[in-house]
Design a protein around this motif. Structure first.
Motif, PDB file in Angstrom:
ATOM      1  N   GLY A 163       0.830  -1.207   0.000  1.00 34.70           N
ATOM      2  CA  GLY A 163       0.000   0.000   0.000  1.00 34.70           C
ATOM      3  C   GLY A 163       0.858   1.247   0.000  1.00 34.70           C
TER       4      GLY A 163
ATOM      5  N   ARG B 240      -8.088   6.647  -3.356  1.00 31.11           N
ATOM      6  CA  ARG B 240      -7.943   7.660  -2.314  1.00 31.11           C
ATOM      7  C   ARG B 240      -7.469   8.972  -2.888  1.00 31.11           C
ATOM      8  NH1 ARG B 240      -4.327   5.665   2.439  1.00 31.11           N
ATOM      9  NH2 ARG B 240      -5.789   4.772   3.896  1.00 31.11           N
TER      10      ARG B 240
ATOM     11  N   THR C 147      -5.288  -4.684  -5.624  1.00 32.98           N
ATOM     12  CA  THR C 147      -5.975  -4.048  -4.497  1.00 32.98           C
ATOM     13  C   THR C 147      -5.174  -2.849  -4.021  1.00 32.98           C
ATOM     14  OG1 THR C 147      -6.220  -6.327  -3.822  1.00 32.98           O
ATOM     15  CG2 THR C 147      -7.333  -4.683  -2.482  1.00 32.98           C
TER      16      THR C 147
ATOM     17  N   VAL D 180      -6.819   0.888  -4.131  1.00 32.24           N
ATOM     18  CA  VAL D 180      -7.036   1.649  -2.896  1.00 32.24           C
ATOM     19  C   VAL D 180      -6.290   2.977  -2.947  1.00 32.24           C
ATOM     20  CG1 VAL D 180      -6.548   1.724  -0.434  1.00 32.24           C
ATOM     21  CG2 VAL D 180      -7.519  -0.342  -1.461  1.00 32.24           C
ATOM     22  N   SER D 181      -5.011   2.931  -3.342  1.00 34.04           N
ATOM     23  CA  SER D 181      -4.246   4.175  -3.256  1.00 34.04           C
ATOM     24  C   SER D 181      -4.641   5.163  -4.352  1.00 34.04           C
ATOM     25  CB  SER D 181      -2.744   3.904  -3.265  1.00 34.04           C
ATOM     26  OG  SER D 181      -2.437   2.881  -4.153  1.00 34.04           O
TER      27      SER D 181
END
Ligand SMILES: Nc1ncnc2c1ncn2[C@@H]1O[C@H](COP(=O)(O)OP(=O)(O)OP(=O)(O)O)[C@@H](O)[C@H]1O
Ligand SMILES: [Mg+2]
Lengths: 228, 289
Positions: free
Chosen positions: B187, B284, B276, B280-281
């Motif tokens: 992440g 965001r 994933t 996600v990053s």
């Protein structure tokens, strides 16, 4: 094309409004200067026009879009009808001039076989055909700005927004960019240009909107037509 | 599609250090996960081998009529825990003793009377080969009047239980810890990549790119990193496994490697991690611009 009706803008962190009851209308084919001191609200007006900010109250209409109720999906559709130019040129450093321009076409899903011809056409229009394969770092500031204008033009937008496009340029380059914007306007594109350069404004004799502390204090133009 | 791949590759090249870092992270995380998988796999097959030997022997009073024993055998075979029941007669017991207990061969050679009792040998179904179930079954066997004694090596069955628990717990804890750490690191590296490209994302949005268009190259990039990381991890696991097998540490049993399905699973897991992480990053980041 563009109509601001009783527009106010409060930023969450601001104590005083960045824009306060602004009303104006820009018709098809116009060239408009936006002037005012630093912090007067020029960039805020342009951001409203390209949907980067929403009005706190009042109504902003640009090329048929209601900015106040613009959904996230509509933003790309609005942007495709606008050309946007900034003081910092906003070019991608690791792509040539031609690739930077082609990028704007690819991003919007243009037909691949149409891209080279259109890139060549706008490069010729801004007088940089010879620099097509140059990277931004190999170009002067004025040349970089012309590449960024070419990129703004490549989708044939009806409106071109420029936020201090000559802010980083010397006088000669400034005249060059200004002349280019006039040429573009002469072909029917609406141009809205925010600038600090009062010489340019005085010399040009174009319609001028002046802002002071978020209020529209002067409008040299007369509204013509109603096609917002 | 062409364009998407090109953009992903450009992104890759531009943030080479970060890309290498995230691939290494994914590869390492999956490698460690894979190693624990291998250890667990082999531990399980080793324990299964050992558990094969969990056997309950019920010694029967001499002279019990075979009719009764046959009937009881089928009753016992009907216990849910029981896999099979075998009757071992006195004669058979002697034959086996002569064969298996070489040291006593002489002693068993010329016996007048057979000292060995007949018995029922009961094998449990694999899922019941533990102390609790073996004890339960032994208890029930005691209930038959012809049963003299029941043996099932309680001590080592209990030890086997403990071993199983420790192995499961340690594997789970370490696996979970590494999984978590790798997800966090992936992440972070992808977040760094996205921040690195914030300017580019801003420009893409300015010229009218849709969110999915902006996400596309990032997702592809993440998936590619996961794919490469997963393949690297599988290769590393293979290399370590090969070295271990060649080393032959006298375990006295064959080692098992992943089947093709498990290798594919490892790689797919890598792709999912990469996907994933970038989803996600990027998601965001997009919320902010
Ligand atoms: N994102 C923001 N959050 C909070 N306040 C903002 C934000 N953007 C602008 N402002 C404030 O709104 C006012 C108008 O800013 P704006 O950028 O529109 O001025 P400007 O006329 O473009 O100035 P300049 O000539 O220096 O570019 C300023 O007081 C500024 O501090
Ligand atoms: Mg400004």
């Amino acid at each position: 094309m563009i109509r601001f009706t009783k527009v106010s803008k409060h930023y969450p962190t601001g104590t005083t409004p960045a824009l306060d009851d602004v009303n104006f209308h820009v018709a098809r084919g116009e060239f408009v200067f936006m002037t005012g001191h630093s912090g007067a609200g020029k960039s805020s007006i342009l951001k409203l026009m390209y949907g980067d900010e929403r009005p706190s109250s009042g109504d902003v209409r640009v090329s048929g879009f209601h900015i106040g109720t613009l959904t996230r999906d509509e933003v790309p559709r609005l942007r495709r009808r606008l050309g946007i130019v900034f003081q910092d040129f906003s070019l991608l450093e690791d792509r040539t001039a031609a690739e930077n321009i082609a990028f704007a076409l690819e991003v919007t899903g243009s037909r691949v076989d149409m891209i080279p011809a259109r890139v060549t056409k706008v490069l010729a229009q801004v007088g940089l055909l010879a620099k097509a394969e140059a990277f931004p770092r190999e170009l002067s500031g004025g040349e970089q700005q012309r590449v960024s204008i070419a990129r703004a033009l490549v989708n044939d937008p009806p409106i071109l927004l420029a936020d201090e496009p000559t802010g980083n340029l010397d006088e000669r380059a400034t005249r060059g960019v200004y002349q280019l914007l006039l040429d573009i306007n002469a072909q029917g594109t609406v141009v809205v240009m925010a600038t600090h350069n009062l010489d340019l404004v005085r010399f040009g004799g174009q319609r001028t909107l002046e802002l002071r502390d978020g209020k529209l204090v002067f409008d040299s133009g007369v509204d013509v037509g109603d096609d917002a | 599609m062409n364009l998407l791949l090109r953009e992903a590759l450009i992104a890759f090249r531009r943030t080479r250090t970060l890309s290498v870092l995230s691939i290494t992270t994914i590869a390492f995380a999956l490698f460690v996960t894979g190693l624990f998988g291998l250890v667990a796999l082999n531990m399980r097959s080793a324990l299964r081998n050992v558990a094969e030997r969990v056997e309950i022997v019920a010694f029967v009073y001499r002279g019990t009529p075979s009719m009764q024993l046959t009937a009881a055998s089928s009753d016992i075979a009907a216990f849910p825990e029981v896999l099979e029941v075998q009757y071992v007669s006195e004669e058979e017991a002697l034959v086996r003793a002569r064969r298996d207990l070489v040291e006593f061969q002489e002693a068993y050679q010329d016996l007048e009377i057979n000292p060995l009792p007949p018995s029922l040998e009961i094998r449990l179904r694999p899922e019941y080969r533990d102390a609790k179930h073996a004890g339960d079954v032994a208890e029930r066997l005691h209930g038959f009047e012809f049963v003299e004694d029941v043996r099932y090596g309680r001590d080592w069955v209990e030890r086997l239980d403990a071993l199983r628990q420790i192995a499961g717990f340690v594997g789970l804890a370490i696996g979970a810890a590494f999984g978590l750490v790798s997800i966090v690191i992936i992440g972070v590296t992808i977040r760094m990549t996205v921040l690195h490209r914030a300017r580019e994302i801003r420009i893409m949005r300015l010229v009218g790119a849709t969110d999915w268009f902006i996400r596309g190259p990032f997702l592809l990039e993440g998936a590619l990193k996961g794919l490469i990381g997963g393949i690297l991890a599988a290769i590393l696991c293979g290399v370590v496994f090969g070295a271990f097998e060649a080393g032959n540490f006298g375990l006295g049993m064959g080692l098992t490697f992943f089947g093709p399905l498990e290798v594919v699973f490892l790689i797919v897991f890598g792709v999912l991690l990469g996907l994933t992480g970038s989803l996600v990053s990027v998601g965001r980041h997009l919320k902010k611009v």
